[in-house]
Design a protein around this motif. Structure first.
Motif, PDB file in Angstrom:
ATOM      1  N   GLU A  77       3.453  -1.397 -50.501  1.00  8.51           N
ATOM      2  CA  GLU A  77       2.769  -1.592 -49.218  1.00  8.51           C
ATOM      3  C   GLU A  77       1.872  -0.410 -48.899  1.00  8.51           C
ATOM      4  O   GLU A  77       1.569  -0.156 -47.741  1.00  8.51           O
ATOM      5  N   THR A  78       1.461   0.312 -49.936  1.00 11.87           N
ATOM      6  CA  THR A  78       0.607   1.489 -49.704  1.00 11.87           C
ATOM      7  C   THR A  78      -0.871   1.144 -49.747  1.00 11.87           C
ATOM      8  O   THR A  78      -1.711   2.029 -49.564  1.00 11.87           O
ATOM      9  N   GLY A  79      -1.168  -0.114 -50.001  1.00 15.78           N
ATOM     10  CA  GLY A  79      -2.563  -0.502 -50.069  1.00 15.78           C
ATOM     11  C   GLY A  79      -3.268   0.087 -51.279  1.00 15.78           C
ATOM     12  O   GLY A  79      -4.449   0.414 -51.230  1.00 15.78           O
ATOM     13  N   GLY A  80      -2.540   0.240 -52.365  1.00 12.19           N
ATOM     14  CA  GLY A  80      -3.144   0.739 -53.606  1.00 12.19           C
ATOM     15  C   GLY A  80      -3.425   2.225 -53.590  1.00 12.19           C
ATOM     16  O   GLY A  80      -4.261   2.713 -54.343  1.00 12.19           O
ATOM     17  N   SER A  83       1.249  16.878 -48.173  1.00 11.17           N
ATOM     18  CA  SER A  83       0.656  15.808 -48.975  1.00 11.17           C
ATOM     19  C   SER A  83       1.173  14.459 -48.482  1.00 11.17           C
ATOM     20  O   SER A  83       2.316  14.339 -48.072  1.00 11.17           O
ATOM     21  N   THR A  84       0.312  13.452 -48.551  1.00 11.67           N
ATOM     22  CA  THR A  84       0.732  12.079 -48.224  1.00 11.67           C
ATOM     23  C   THR A  84       1.107  11.371 -49.511  1.00 11.67           C
ATOM     24  O   THR A  84       0.299  11.281 -50.438  1.00 11.67           O
ATOM     25  N   MET A  85       2.358  10.906 -49.572  1.00 10.84           N
ATOM     26  CA  MET A  85       2.927  10.403 -50.816  1.00 10.84           C
ATOM     27  C   MET A  85       3.717   9.118 -50.578  1.00 10.84           C
ATOM     28  O   MET A  85       4.146   8.848 -49.458  1.00 10.84           O
ATOM     29  N   PRO A  86       3.933   8.344 -51.651  1.00  6.65           N
ATOM     30  CA  PRO A  86       4.769   7.155 -51.503  1.00  6.65           C
ATOM     31  C   PRO A  86       6.246   7.513 -51.346  1.00  6.65           C
ATOM     32  O   PRO A  86       6.741   8.423 -52.020  1.00  6.65           O
ATOM     33  N   SER A  90       0.268   3.474 -60.278  1.00 14.60           N
ATOM     34  CA  SER A  90       0.810   2.542 -59.301  1.00 14.60           C
ATOM     35  C   SER A  90       1.750   1.496 -59.905  1.00 14.60           C
ATOM     36  O   SER A  90       2.903   1.353 -59.472  1.00 14.60           O
ATOM     37  N   ASP A  91       1.291   0.794 -60.913  1.00 14.26           N
ATOM     38  CA  ASP A  91       2.102  -0.279 -61.499  1.00 14.26           C
ATOM     39  C   ASP A  91       3.423   0.258 -62.049  1.00 14.26           C
ATOM     40  O   ASP A  91       4.468  -0.382 -61.927  1.00 14.26           O
ATOM     41  N   VAL A 133      10.724  -1.124 -50.493  1.00  9.11           N
ATOM     42  CA  VAL A 133       9.305  -1.159 -50.184  1.00  9.11           C
ATOM     43  C   VAL A 133       8.719   0.242 -50.300  1.00  9.11           C
ATOM     44  O   VAL A 133       9.296   1.205 -49.804  1.00  9.11           O
ATOM     45  N   LEU A 134       7.571   0.342 -50.962  1.00  8.94           N
ATOM     46  CA  LEU A 134       6.852   1.616 -51.053  1.00  8.94           C
ATOM     47  C   LEU A 134       5.884   1.741 -49.884  1.00  8.94           C
ATOM     48  O   LEU A 134       5.066   0.841 -49.648  1.00  8.94           O
ATOM     49  N   ARG A 135       5.980   2.858 -49.157  1.00  5.93           N
ATOM     50  CA  ARG A 135       5.057   3.141 -48.056  1.00  5.93           C
ATOM     51  C   ARG A 135       4.573   4.572 -48.195  1.00  5.93           C
ATOM     52  O   ARG A 135       5.200   5.385 -48.852  1.00  5.93           O
ATOM     53  N   LEU A 136       3.485   4.871 -47.519  1.00 13.78           N
ATOM     54  CA  LEU A 136       2.968   6.240 -47.536  1.00 13.78           C
ATOM     55  C   LEU A 136       3.570   7.047 -46.394  1.00 13.78           C
ATOM     56  O   LEU A 136       3.766   6.525 -45.289  1.00 13.78           O
ATOM     57  N   ALA A 137       3.845   8.302 -46.663  1.00 10.14           N
ATOM     58  CA  ALA A 137       4.297   9.213 -45.612  1.00 10.14           C
ATOM     59  C   ALA A 137       3.883  10.628 -45.989  1.00 10.14           C
ATOM     60  O   ALA A 137       3.649  10.935 -47.154  1.00 10.14           O
TER      61      ALA A 137
END
Length: 289
Positions: free
Chosen positions: A23-26, A38-41, A11-12, A84-88
């Motif tokens: 913003e993926t909540g870790g 797959s759900t990915m950033p 993550s870091d 911003v990083l989000r999951l999709a």
DNA sequence: CCAGACGTTGTT
DNA sequence: GTCTGG
DNA sequence: CCAGACGTTGTT
DNA sequence: GTCTGG
């Protein structure tokens, strides 16, 4: 094409590589076998409405998103345009889809037609994203013949334009006909880089750092986007053969990207189809020269 | 007009 | 939602 | 992308 | 052979 990739960064490190707020909540994890569904950033540009917080009328002087945070709503509102990083979920589901299953067939979008195809054009106009990857896989299948392909792993060659991360050009959508909103994405493809054509005639679009913000900014003139959708420049990628275990999506080990010895027959088939010589392959061939 | 697709890949 | 084919 | 299913009825 | 799921 691009139907399987890796995201090996913790993550870091991914946050740092993309200069993006998480913003993926870790939820960012290493994954050496990212498959469709797959759900990915992904990385998107912060929009005025994204936070749901009070809109900030000053347009960019405020860069201290990490200072003075408190518990009031909207205290961590980001500057517009920030990455911003989000999951999709991989496999774009158009907003009009009746169910999400269509996403399995929307994992790639051709760069040449993405602006006009009904499934992609609205996302292309307004919802472009980066798909962070540390490499991707391609399968070599001797012209029309063998059932089972020989997988290869493509990864950054330390070129200054990409560093250790690759950013695929992507599009995303939010599908709101299910119980929960579902964010999905697709990866653009274009003609293969010169050295990759022995594997396939299509490759994912890899954006240099200098193009990242232009690509994800919804305000970018469409005329300026097409120039970005080009094959990877020379020297960006290396490739080497890997074991067939990557074919099964349940396999997730770090060893999936390890180089293996090529079968004699496969080596011959590659050379016959105009690919690199065996000596070059065993050294990790430079792609895109 | 309504019904049905809406996509890519590779292979022939 | 919007386009294509019948 | 590859791997694996591809089907229904009735029974537990 | 072709579609679906991961």
């Amino acid at each position: 094409m691009c139907g399987r990739y890796t995201q090996k960064l913790k993550s870091d490190d991914l946050v740092a590589a993309m200069s993006a707020r998480d913003e993926t909540g870790g939820a960012i994890r290493e994954n050496t076998n990212v498959a469709p569904t797959s759900t990915m950033p992904i990385v998107v540009a912060e929009q005025p409405s994204d936070t749901g917080a009070d809109t900030d009328t000053d347009t960019g002087a405020d860069t201290d998103a990490d200072t003075g945070a408190d518990t009031d709503a909207g205290a961590d509102a980001a500057a517009v345009g920030e990455r911003v990083l989000r999951l999709a979920t991989w496999g774009l589901v158009p907003s009009w889809a009746k169910d999400r299953s269509i996403g399995a067939r929307m994992i790639n979008a051709r760069a040449e037609t993405v602006a006009v195809k009904p499934a992609f054009r609205s996302a292309y106009a307004a919802r472009r994203c980066l798909v962070p990857a540390t490499g991707f896989y391609e399968w070599f299948r001797p012209g029309g013949g063998a059932r089972r392909g020989q997988p290869f792993y493509m990864y950054p060659a330390g070129h200054p334009a990409t560093g250790d991360i690759l950013a695929f050009a992507g599009l995303y959508e939010v599908w709101r006909k299910g119980d929960e909103p579902l964010a999905t994405f697709t990866i653009l493809t274009t003609t293969a880089a010169e050295g990759l054509s022995f594997l396939h005639d299509r490759s994912p679009v890899i954006l240099p750092v200098a193009a990242w913000d232009r690509w994800i900014d919804p305000a970018t003139d469409p005329a300026d986007l097409t120039a970005l959708l080009r094959p990877a420049p020379a020297g960006v990628l290396l490739a080497h053969p890997v074991g067939t275990a990557v074919g099964n999506v349940r396999n997730k080990g770090a060893e999936l990207t390890d180089q293996v010895e090529l079968d004699e027959a496969v080596t011959e088939a590659i050379e016959e189809s105009g690919g690199p010589r065996a000596t070059a392959l065993s050294a990790g061939v430079v792609i895109g020269g």
